[in-house]
Write a protein that holds these residues in place. Structure first.
Motif, short mmCIF file in Angstrom:
data_model
loop_
_atom_site.label_atom_id
_atom_site.label_comp_id
_atom_site.label_asym_id
_atom_site.label_seq_id
_atom_site.Cartn_x
_atom_site.Cartn_y
_atom_site.Cartn_z
N ALA A 132 54.36 -1.09 11.49
CA ALA A 132 53.62 -0.21 10.60
C ALA A 132 52.14 -0.18 10.95
CB ALA A 132 53.81 -0.66 9.15
N THR A 133 51.59 -1.38 11.30
CA THR A 133 50.18 -1.46 11.68
C THR A 133 49.92 -0.67 12.95
OG1 THR A 133 50.07 -3.67 10.72
CG2 THR A 133 48.27 -3.03 12.19
N LEU A 134 50.87 -0.77 13.91
CA LEU A 134 50.73 -0.05 15.17
C LEU A 134 50.71 1.46 14.93
CD1 LEU A 134 50.66 -0.16 18.28
CD2 LEU A 134 53.15 -0.11 18.24
N MET A 135 51.59 1.93 14.08
CA MET A 135 51.65 3.35 13.78
C MET A 135 50.41 3.81 13.05
SD MET A 135 55.63 3.75 12.63
CE MET A 135 55.42 5.47 12.28
N ALA A 136 49.86 2.95 12.16
CA ALA A 136 48.68 3.34 11.39
C ALA A 136 47.45 3.45 12.27
CB ALA A 136 48.44 2.32 10.27
N ASN A 137 47.36 2.55 13.29
CA ASN A 137 46.17 2.52 14.13
C ASN A 137 46.26 3.43 15.35
OD1 ASN A 137 44.92 0.67 12.48
ND2 ASN A 137 45.71 -1.11 13.61
N SER A 138 47.47 3.94 15.62
CA SER A 138 47.62 4.76 16.82
C SER A 138 46.96 6.11 16.62
CB SER A 138 49.10 4.94 17.15
OG SER A 138 49.74 5.63 16.11
N GLU A 139 46.45 6.67 17.68
CA GLU A 139 45.80 7.98 17.65
C GLU A 139 46.50 8.90 18.63
OE1 GLU A 139 41.73 7.51 18.52
OE2 GLU A 139 41.27 6.40 16.68
N PRO A 140 46.61 10.18 18.32
CA PRO A 140 47.24 11.12 19.25
C PRO A 140 46.46 11.21 20.55
CG PRO A 140 46.12 12.30 17.49
CD PRO A 140 46.13 10.85 17.10
N LYS A 141 47.19 11.29 21.64
CA LYS A 141 46.53 11.40 22.94
C LYS A 141 45.93 12.79 23.11
CE LYS A 141 49.58 8.11 25.31
NZ LYS A 141 50.51 7.92 26.44
N THR A 142 44.76 12.81 23.70
CA THR A 142 44.08 14.08 23.97
C THR A 142 44.63 14.67 25.26
OG1 THR A 142 42.09 13.28 22.88
CG2 THR A 142 41.87 15.21 24.34
N VAL A 143 45.17 15.87 25.15
CA VAL A 143 45.71 16.56 26.32
C VAL A 143 44.65 17.51 26.85
CG1 VAL A 143 47.51 18.09 27.18
CG2 VAL A 143 48.04 16.41 25.39
N ILE A 144 44.26 17.30 28.09
CA ILE A 144 43.24 18.13 28.72
C ILE A 144 43.94 19.30 29.41
CG2 ILE A 144 41.37 18.22 30.39
CD1 ILE A 144 40.95 15.24 29.94
N LYS A 145 43.68 20.47 28.93
CA LYS A 145 44.30 21.66 29.50
C LYS A 145 43.43 22.21 30.62
CE LYS A 145 46.74 23.17 25.34
NZ LYS A 145 46.95 24.30 24.39
N LYS A 146 44.09 22.61 31.69
CA LYS A 146 43.36 23.23 32.79
C LYS A 146 42.90 24.62 32.36
CE LYS A 146 44.88 22.87 36.92
NZ LYS A 146 45.73 22.98 38.13
N PRO A 147 41.69 24.98 32.71
CA PRO A 147 41.22 26.32 32.33
C PRO A 147 42.08 27.41 32.97
CG PRO A 147 39.75 25.29 33.95
CD PRO A 147 40.71 24.23 33.50
N VAL A 148 42.33 28.46 32.20
CA VAL A 148 43.15 29.56 32.70
C VAL A 148 42.31 30.39 33.67
CG1 VAL A 148 44.48 31.60 32.06
CG2 VAL A 148 44.43 29.60 30.54
N GLU A 149 42.87 30.66 34.82
CA GLU A 149 42.18 31.47 35.82
C GLU A 149 42.74 32.89 35.84
OE1 GLU A 149 42.17 29.64 39.63
OE2 GLU A 149 41.04 27.88 38.99
N TYR A 150 41.85 33.83 35.98
CA TYR A 150 42.24 35.23 36.06
C TYR A 150 41.76 35.82 37.39
CZ TYR A 150 43.00 34.64 31.06
OH TYR A 150 43.45 34.21 29.84
N PRO A 151 42.41 36.88 37.85
CA PRO A 151 41.95 37.51 39.09
C PRO A 151 40.48 37.90 38.99
CG PRO A 151 44.05 38.45 38.35
CD PRO A 151 43.55 37.59 37.24
N HIS A 152 39.76 37.71 40.05
CA HIS A 152 38.33 38.04 40.03
C HIS A 152 37.82 38.27 41.45
CE1 HIS A 152 38.48 33.70 40.77
NE2 HIS A 152 37.31 33.85 41.40
N ILE A 153 36.66 38.91 41.54
CA ILE A 153 35.98 39.13 42.82
C ILE A 153 34.97 38.01 43.04
CG2 ILE A 153 34.43 40.66 44.09
CD1 ILE A 153 35.59 42.99 42.65
N ARG A 154 34.96 37.43 44.21
CA ARG A 154 33.95 36.43 44.55
C ARG A 154 32.60 37.12 44.75
NH1 ARG A 154 34.30 34.80 49.18
NH2 ARG A 154 36.04 36.05 49.98
N HIS A 155 31.56 36.48 44.27
CA HIS A 155 30.22 37.03 44.44
C HIS A 155 29.83 37.05 45.91
CE1 HIS A 155 28.78 37.71 40.38
NE2 HIS A 155 29.34 36.56 40.00
N LEU A 156 29.01 38.03 46.26
CA LEU A 156 28.47 38.10 47.61
C LEU A 156 27.34 37.09 47.77
CD1 LEU A 156 28.19 41.94 48.32
CD2 LEU A 156 30.03 40.40 48.96
#
Length: 272
Positions: A132-156
């Motif tokens: 019970a103590t373990l469950m009370a003190n546990s915290e949800p893990k932070t999931v790091i999402k990769k940024p979504v990439e969209y089609p784009h033109i590279r700058h000159l």
């Protein structure tokens, strides 16, 4: 869906009107009208028939997708109801002592330190089990999402711009070109953020735009990311100016994109 059906009915009415016109032309072809007039009218009729066929095929796909979605939803609902019934049965017929026995037989944590390990308390404290103590003190893990990439033109780069012939470049500076590329990429992001959504996730207000972008694909654009001149005029910061067309020519020269024309519309296709 209602708008699509209304559009289809309008096209069918137009098709019937065209057929009536052609029927009226047939008796007069030898006297007043040339053969080319009839051929032109027939070609227009064929084009309208093709458009109606495309609309009908699209509606068939929509209905099939809807039926499949409904079947999956029914299957999931049946499984959920079955699971709920089984849980209710267990809660009703199993004595509370069974749950206490299972909790008591869970293995206790045995860290090297008798007090804490990685911030979790072990053993018992004030009658509370280690689980019970373990469950009370546990915290949800932070999931790091990769940024979504969209089609784009590279700058000159400045070096690339310096290599563009002066008769193409005129007096355009790098900052002006970068601003145009940012605007182009913003429209690309809007388009492909919508196009990547499943059909049933598209907001109702965006369905006409989603459908219009879907039918833009052709043999030249298939498998490539692209925008049309109309897209840039409509969703860009402003309508394309003379300077903007010069920038598009520079981007073509630097192999960032290529241009294709179809039905009097310009397609700007990204070069991968």
């Amino acid at each position: 869906m209602e708008k699509k059906l209304t559009s289809l009915l309008v096209q069918l009415d137009s098709l019937m009107s065209s057929a009536t016109i052609i029927e009226s032309l047939v008796p007069a072809t030898d006297v007043n009208l040339g053969e080319s007039i009839v051929v032109e009218k027939l070609q227009q009729l064929v084009n309208k028939v093709n458009q109606v066929n495309a609309q009908i095929n699209y509606l068939h796909e929509c209905f099939n997708s809807y039926d499949q979605w409904m079947e999956r939803e029914k299957e999931l609902l049946a499984k959920l109801e079955n699971l709920t019934a089984r849980l209710d049965h267990l809660e009703s017929y199993l004595p509370a002592q069974c749950f206490q026995t299972v909790a008591a037989n869970l293995p206790e944590q045995t860290p090297p330190d008798s007090h804490t390990t990685n911030g979790y308390h072990s053993g018992t404290h004030n009658g509370t089990s280690s689980t019970a103590t373990l469950m009370a003190n546990s915290e949800p893990k932070t999931v790091i999402k990769k940024p979504v990439e969209y089609p784009h033109i590279r700058h000159l780069t400045q070096e690339e711009l310096d290599e563009v012939p002066s008769y193409i470049r005129n007096r355009l500076q790098l900052d002006r070109i970068r601003a145009f590329v940012d605007n182009f990429n913003a429209v690309m992001k809007k388009k492909y953020a919508l196009m990547r959504l499943p059909r049933n996730k598209v907001p109702k207000t965006e369905i006409p735009l989603y459908t219009a972008w879907k039918v833009q694909d052709n043999k030249e654009t298939k498998g490539h990311s692209f925008l049309t001149k109309a897209d840039l005029d409509t969703f860009g910061s402003a309508k394309l100016s003379k300077g903007d067309f010069t920038i598009l020519q520079i981007l073509r020269h630097c192999k960032r994109l290529r241009e294709s024309k179809l039905n009097k519309e310009s397609y700007y296709i990204l070069i991968d």
